[in-house]
Design an enzyme around this catalytic site. Structure first.
Site, mmCIF file in Angstrom:
data_model
loop_
_atom_site.group_PDB
_atom_site.id
_atom_site.type_symbol
_atom_site.label_atom_id
_atom_site.label_comp_id
_atom_site.label_asym_id
_atom_site.label_seq_id
_atom_site.Cartn_x
_atom_site.Cartn_y
_atom_site.Cartn_z
ATOM 1 N N LYS A 14 -0.479 3.336 7.138
ATOM 2 C CA LYS A 14 -1.260 2.110 7.164
ATOM 3 C C LYS A 14 -0.344 0.890 7.256
ATOM 4 C CE LYS A 14 -5.522 1.189 4.680
ATOM 5 N NZ LYS A 14 -6.105 1.219 3.342
ATOM 6 N N PHE A 68 -32.042 -12.206 1.854
ATOM 7 C CA PHE A 68 -32.206 -10.857 1.291
ATOM 8 C C PHE A 68 -33.659 -10.480 1.074
ATOM 9 C CE2 PHE A 68 -28.236 -8.632 0.532
ATOM 10 C CZ PHE A 68 -27.400 -9.560 1.119
ATOM 11 N N ASP A 117 0.864 -1.184 0.000
ATOM 12 C CA ASP A 117 0.000 0.000 0.000
ATOM 13 C C ASP A 117 0.896 1.228 0.000
ATOM 14 O OD1 ASP A 117 -3.255 0.233 0.936
ATOM 15 O OD2 ASP A 117 -2.049 2.073 0.852
ATOM 16 N N LEU A 119 -17.512 -10.744 -1.050
ATOM 17 C CA LEU A 119 -17.444 -10.752 0.417
ATOM 18 C C LEU A 119 -18.432 -9.785 1.024
ATOM 19 C CD1 LEU A 119 -13.562 -10.434 0.683
ATOM 20 C CD2 LEU A 119 -14.923 -12.530 0.639
ATOM 21 N N CYS A 124 -20.948 -1.217 -1.587
ATOM 22 C CA CYS A 124 -21.129 -1.935 -2.864
ATOM 23 C C CYS A 124 -22.446 -1.646 -3.576
ATOM 24 C CB CYS A 124 -21.004 -3.429 -2.629
ATOM 25 S SG CYS A 124 -19.345 -3.921 -2.210
HETATM 26 C C1 UDX Z 1 -22.537 -6.819 -0.426
HETATM 27 C C2 UDX Z 1 -22.690 -8.202 -1.057
HETATM 28 O O1 UDX Z 1 -23.461 -9.042 -0.181
HETATM 29 C C3 UDX Z 1 -21.347 -8.819 -1.330
HETATM 30 O O2 UDX Z 1 -21.499 -10.061 -1.992
HETATM 31 C C4 UDX Z 1 -20.555 -7.849 -2.228
HETATM 32 O O3 UDX Z 1 -19.282 -8.350 -2.507
HETATM 33 C C5 UDX Z 1 -20.451 -6.481 -1.576
HETATM 34 O O4 UDX Z 1 -21.758 -5.996 -1.270
HETATM 35 P P1 UDX Z 1 -22.063 -5.815 1.986
HETATM 36 O O5 UDX Z 1 -22.190 -4.471 1.350
HETATM 37 O O6 UDX Z 1 -20.941 -6.069 2.929
HETATM 38 O O7 UDX Z 1 -21.953 -6.940 0.849
HETATM 39 O O8 UDX Z 1 -23.391 -6.071 2.809
HETATM 40 P P2 UDX Z 1 -24.718 -6.948 2.742
HETATM 41 O O9 UDX Z 1 -24.743 -7.860 3.897
HETATM 42 O O10 UDX Z 1 -24.922 -7.552 1.417
HETATM 43 O O11 UDX Z 1 -25.823 -5.802 3.009
HETATM 44 C C6 UDX Z 1 -25.924 -4.665 2.182
HETATM 45 C C7 UDX Z 1 -27.064 -3.766 2.633
HETATM 46 O O12 UDX Z 1 -28.321 -4.369 2.377
HETATM 47 C C8 UDX Z 1 -27.072 -3.425 4.120
HETATM 48 O O13 UDX Z 1 -27.379 -2.059 4.276
HETATM 49 C C9 UDX Z 1 -28.147 -4.310 4.702
HETATM 50 O O14 UDX Z 1 -28.722 -3.784 5.870
HETATM 51 C C10 UDX Z 1 -29.131 -4.335 3.535
HETATM 52 N N1 UDX Z 1 -29.999 -5.534 3.534
HETATM 53 C C11 UDX Z 1 -29.466 -6.768 3.330
HETATM 54 C C12 UDX Z 1 -31.366 -5.370 3.726
HETATM 55 O O15 UDX Z 1 -31.878 -4.262 3.908
HETATM 56 N N2 UDX Z 1 -32.159 -6.495 3.677
HETATM 57 C C13 UDX Z 1 -31.669 -7.737 3.461
HETATM 58 O O16 UDX Z 1 -32.460 -8.688 3.418
HETATM 59 C C14 UDX Z 1 -30.279 -7.879 3.288
#
Ligand code: UDX
Length: 436
Positions: free
Chosen positions: A35, A253, A30, A154, A264
């Site tokens: 860091k 989800f 990095d 992830l 993401c």
């Molecule tokens: C996500 C993807 O899951 C992962 O595969 C990708 O690589 C990066 O983006 P992340 O952003 O870490 O991961 O979180 P995730 O657990 O997917 O939740 C994302 C958002 O959706 C959160 O704000 C969560 O609260 C919301 N969410 C998730 C809901 O509102 N309802 C659900 O049923 C699931």
């Protein structure tokens, strides 16, 4: 195998550490000296459960090292992963900013020795790997290399488990030679029967966007259905079970909430919209999901206002949870960053608590929010409590105590953690999402 990871952000650090855990020799590079010196001293710049132990273990066992120097890291590497940041561009048009990716490619080029595979791990628009190849060829015409794409899936807060037990690994390659290198990198997972999707580079690049867009659509779908449930007096939790048990739909989800956030979904949905526009195509379902998500956050403001009797002015609101989801300190695009300023602007007093995210939150939320030591301090004298993020410690609140210390027993549960009937029995005026 010798692997170099460029970028020690969230993805780079987790991926590099997990590769070391597989038994590879990994050097994480990095540019930010601070860091790297922190990492060398065993300090992890992000909160991710289990990561500190895994970094410590692999450093001690001599398989993981950190450096700021490409000279140390590149020449011997057989695989170089680029995992630098790809923020939304400053133009605000949804395009991913690829400056860091291209800069990394340019720098790597000069140090390459022997056949090397250069793999995009960051989420990048279709065509980026080919651009990386072009840049490297321009900088170093004699370099012997292939480019590849290997998107990550992830979830923050569960990244190590997701890495070690993924549903699948997607690799986009341009030659059998580079495919062999990537198969070697992931060999421990193949031994555990993890399916691998080996495809073209463009397909792999687009797969990442399609996966995230689909999940964003799924969440926006259930959020809209939750509002329909409220309108007709139905229950979204039972409904989600009712549809989720259909294997074609799946039960994950389907939790309604204050809208998705994080690093993401918001960024990748916008980037996908822009990418397809360039090809004269559109993804109208994804556009709708993005709109629904913005509306969902606004709807939450109204829900809170309604529960406060029509105006938040002069009212004290306790907010439990600020991060975009539990088990992370990440505040990027957290619904709290939209909902709280709206309430504050209209004259509410906000007392907030988050187990891990309060320091980060201070960079994302306007001044005037009061950060409290624990949930009960936040709720003391409040006219309403809003459960914003479903951290475990908010799942078993002492509700009798809460009722006594609050000015008004008003509970707004934006994650449907509590049972409406029980809350009413205890004496709360309770409001969840999609449930009467
Ligand atoms: C996500 C993807 O899951 C992962 O595969 C990708 O690589 C990066 O983006 P992340 O952003 O870490 O991961 O979180 P995730 O657990 O997917 O939740 C994302 C958002 O959706 C959160 O704000 C969560 O609260 C919301 N969410 C998730 C809901 O509102 N309802 C659900 O049923 C699931």
């Amino acid at each position: 195998m010798k692997i170099t990871m460029i970028g020690t952000g969230y993805v780079g650090l987790v991926t590099g550490t997990c590769f070391a855990e597989f038994g590879h020799h990994v050097t994480c590079v990095d540019k930010i000296e601070d860091k790297i010196s922190q990492l060398k001293a065993g300090k992890i710049p992000i909160y991710e459960p289990g990561l500190d132990l895994l970094v410590g273990k692999n450093v001690n066992e001599g398989r993981l090292q950190f450096t700021t120097s490409l000279d140390d890291a590149i020449p011997e590497a057989e695989a170089i992963f680029i995992a630098v940041g790809t923020p939304s561009s400053r133009r605000g048009d949804g395009y991913a900013d690829l400056t860091y990716i291209y800069a990394a490619a340019k720098e790597i080029a000069h140090y390459l020795q022997g056949y090397t595979v250069i793999i995009d791990k960051s989420t990048v628009p279709v065509g980026t790997a080919r651009q990386v190849a072009r840049i490297i060829r321009e900088e170093n015409p004699t370099a012997d290399f292939s480019v590849a794409s290997n998107p990550e899936f992830l979830r923050e807060g569960a990244a190590i488990t997701d890495f070690m037990r993924p549903d699948r690994v997607v690799i986009g390659v341009e030659s059998e030679k580079s495919e062999r290198v990537l198969r070697e990198v992931y060999k421990p997972l193949f031994l555990r029967d993890t399916p691998i999707v080996s495809t073209t580079i463009e397909t792999a690049e687009l797969t990442k966007y399609a996966a995230n867009a689909f999940l964003a659509v799924k969440i926006s779908f259930i959020n809209e259905i939750a509002s329909v449930c409220e309108a007709v007096g139905a229950d979204v939790s039972d409904l989600a079970k009712g549809i989720g048990m259909d294997g074609r739909i799946g039960n994950k989800f389907l939790h309604p909430g204050p809208g998705y956030g994080g690093s993401c979904f918001p960024k990748d949905t916008l980037a996908l919209m822009r990418i397809v526009q360039e090809y004269g195509e559109s993804v109208r379902i994804v556009e709708a999901a993005v709109e629904v998500n913005a509306a969902q956050k606004a709807r939450m403001v109204k829900k809170i206002r309604d529960m406060l009797g029509g105006s938040e002015s002069g009212k004290t609101i306790a907010v439990l949870g600020l991060t975009f989801k539990p088990e992370t300190d990440d505040m990027r695009e957290a619904p709290a960053t939209t909902i709280l300023p709206a309430l504050l602007e209209k004259g509410a007093r906000i007392k907030a608590h988050d187990p891990k995210g309060m320091e980060e939150a201070k960079h994302y939320l306007p001044e005037g929010i009061e950060y409290m030591e624990n949930s009960y301090e936040a709720c003391e004298g409040a006219d309403a409590v809003v459960l914003m993020t479903e951290w475990n410690q908010y799942r078993a609140l002492d509700l009798d105590r809460l009722k006594v210390i609050m000015k008004e027993p008003v509970f707004i549960d934006l994650r449907n953690v509590y049972d409406p009937a029980t809350m009413q029995e205890i004496g709360f005026r309770y409001m969840g999402i999609g449930r009467k």
